[in-house]
Design an enzyme around this catalytic site. Structure first.
Site, PDB file in Angstrom:
ATOM      1  N   LYS A 153       0.867  -1.176   0.000  1.00 51.95           N
ATOM      2  CA  LYS A 153       0.000   0.000   0.000  1.00 51.95           C
ATOM      3  C   LYS A 153       0.906   1.229   0.000  1.00 51.95           C
ATOM      4  CE  LYS A 153      -4.260   1.050   2.172  1.00 51.95           C
ATOM      5  NZ  LYS A 153      -5.158   1.229   1.044  1.00 51.95           N
TER       6      LYS A 153
HETATM    7  N1  PMP Z   1      -7.391  -2.700  -3.339  1.00 55.47           N
HETATM    8  C1  PMP Z   1      -6.896  -1.470  -3.171  1.00 55.47           C
HETATM    9  C2  PMP Z   1      -6.167  -0.833  -4.301  1.00 55.47           C
HETATM   10  C3  PMP Z   1      -7.062  -0.798  -1.948  1.00 55.47           C
HETATM   11  O1  PMP Z   1      -6.585   0.430  -1.767  1.00 55.47           O
HETATM   12  C4  PMP Z   1      -7.781  -1.419  -0.908  1.00 55.47           C
HETATM   13  C5  PMP Z   1      -7.997  -0.701   0.394  1.00 55.47           C
HETATM   14  N2  PMP Z   1      -6.952  -0.908   1.288  1.00 55.47           N
HETATM   15  C6  PMP Z   1      -8.269  -2.711  -1.132  1.00 55.47           C
HETATM   16  C7  PMP Z   1      -8.056  -3.327  -2.355  1.00 55.47           C
HETATM   17  C8  PMP Z   1      -8.974  -3.451  -0.040  1.00 55.47           C
HETATM   18  O2  PMP Z   1      -8.066  -3.794   0.974  1.00 55.47           O
HETATM   19  P1  PMP Z   1      -8.526  -3.959   2.484  1.00 55.47           P
HETATM   20  O3  PMP Z   1      -9.643  -4.917   2.475  1.00 55.47           O
HETATM   21  O4  PMP Z   1      -7.316  -4.483   3.170  1.00 55.47           O
HETATM   22  O5  PMP Z   1      -8.919  -2.611   2.967  1.00 55.47           O
END
Ligand code: PMP
Length: 300
Positions: A153
């Site tokens: 991220k």
């Molecule tokens: N894909 C992207 C590009 C994201 O930014 C997120 C949000 N964090 C997700 C998927 C979903 O991830 P999570 O369930 O860990 O929030």
């Protein structure tokens, strides 16, 4: 946005209004920061943070991509997260962690720049609303997995998500669905995608999508409910022909998808399997399901 009282900055509690950084902060210029988005919910035992440990683990893994040494241990970050949620007295909301290269060095190689960390908390309701969303495939495609690390991220990766969001919002849609460089389904700008066909659940494999913590939770819930879940390369035709489709994400939780490029998905959205998984997910995050309580970190 709704302000809260304090932001945790490098181990100190700083009043919201004073939580400022220098304009020549390295990450502000080049996007070399890493972040997390975590939710906390009200439960019968007070506030609980959902899958905090997994979010902190992912934060540290993201930092490794930049060889960024977070000057706190995972335990310190977890403990400080619980503290900042408690101090800010918000019943439910969102936590933003960020590790970033700070002030003192310019030029693309961040080596030598200080590493700073922040943890902020604010109330945040549903990200995409309660209704099933109308989505569109934008012209812009997901970053090539060898151009960056899709498992991390990383702030800079989100230029891609921002461009996709601007494009589809301009056309009046609720959210984007990005294709990968091969033309297959990748993910939303901040969500993973699932579809249902003939009672079976599908989601694109890891490798070109963020390993979402909600994705992982929903896969586990679905399997516990007896559904077959397959991680499979999906095309846009698969989504067009699906019985149901939904997004998952910390912010988006479980959000039903009504249509893709104006073509309705299934007979009606949300479909029954989406409703079932969403209900269980929302019960789990609120501590209503004992078998998922290990996902919660109670604040008190
Ligand atoms: N894909 C992207 C590009 C994201 O930014 C997120 C949000 N964090 C997700 C998927 C979903 O991830 P999570 O369930 O860990 O929030």
């Amino acid at each position: 946005m709704d302000e809260t009282e304090f932001i945790w900055m490098d181990g100190k509690l700083v009043p919201w209004k004073d939580a400022k950084i220098h304009v020549l902060t390295h990450t502000l210029h080049y996007g070399g920061g890493v972040f997390e988005g975590v939710r906390f919910y009200e439960t019968d035992k007070g506030q609980a943070i959902f899958r905090l440990k997994e979010h902190t683990d992912r934060l540290f893994k993201s930092a490794e991509v930049f060889e960024m040494e977070i000057p706190f241990s995972k335990e310190e970050i977890n403990k400080s997260t619980l503290e900042i949620v408690k101090i800010n007295k918000v019943k439910s909301g969102y936590v933003r962690h960020m590790g970033y290269f700070g002030y003192g060095k310019m030029g693309l190689n961040p080596k030598g720049a200080p590493v700073n960390v922040l943890i902020a908390v604010w109330p945040w309701g549903t990200y995409l609303g309660e209704e099933a969303v109308r989505i569109k495939i934008p012209k812009i495609i997901k970053l090539h997995p060898e151009s960056t690390d899709p498992n991390a991220k990383i702030c800079g990766n989100y230029a891609n998500s921002i461009l996709a969001s601007i494009e589809i919002k301009r056309d009046g849609y609720d959210e984007a669905l990005l294709l990968d460089y091969k033309g297959n389904i990748a993910e939303g700008p901040g969500e993973n995608i699932f579809m249902v066909k003939d009672g079976k659940i599908y989601t694109p494999p890891l490798g070109n999508v963020l390993p979402g913590i909600t994705r992982d939770s929903v896969i586990q819930i679905a399997k516990d409910e007896g559904f077959e879940v397959e991680e499979k390369v999906l095309t846009k035709e698969d989504i067009f022909n699906a019985d149901e489709a939904f997004f998952t994400g910390t912010a988006a939780e479980v959000t039903a998808i009504a249509s893709l490029n104006d073509k309705p998905i299934g007979e009606k959205a949300p479909g029954p399997i989406t409703v079932k998984l969403k209900t269980i997910y929302l019960d789990a995050v609120q501590g209503k399901i004992p078998k998922y309580e290990s996902w919660l970190s109670y604040v008190n």
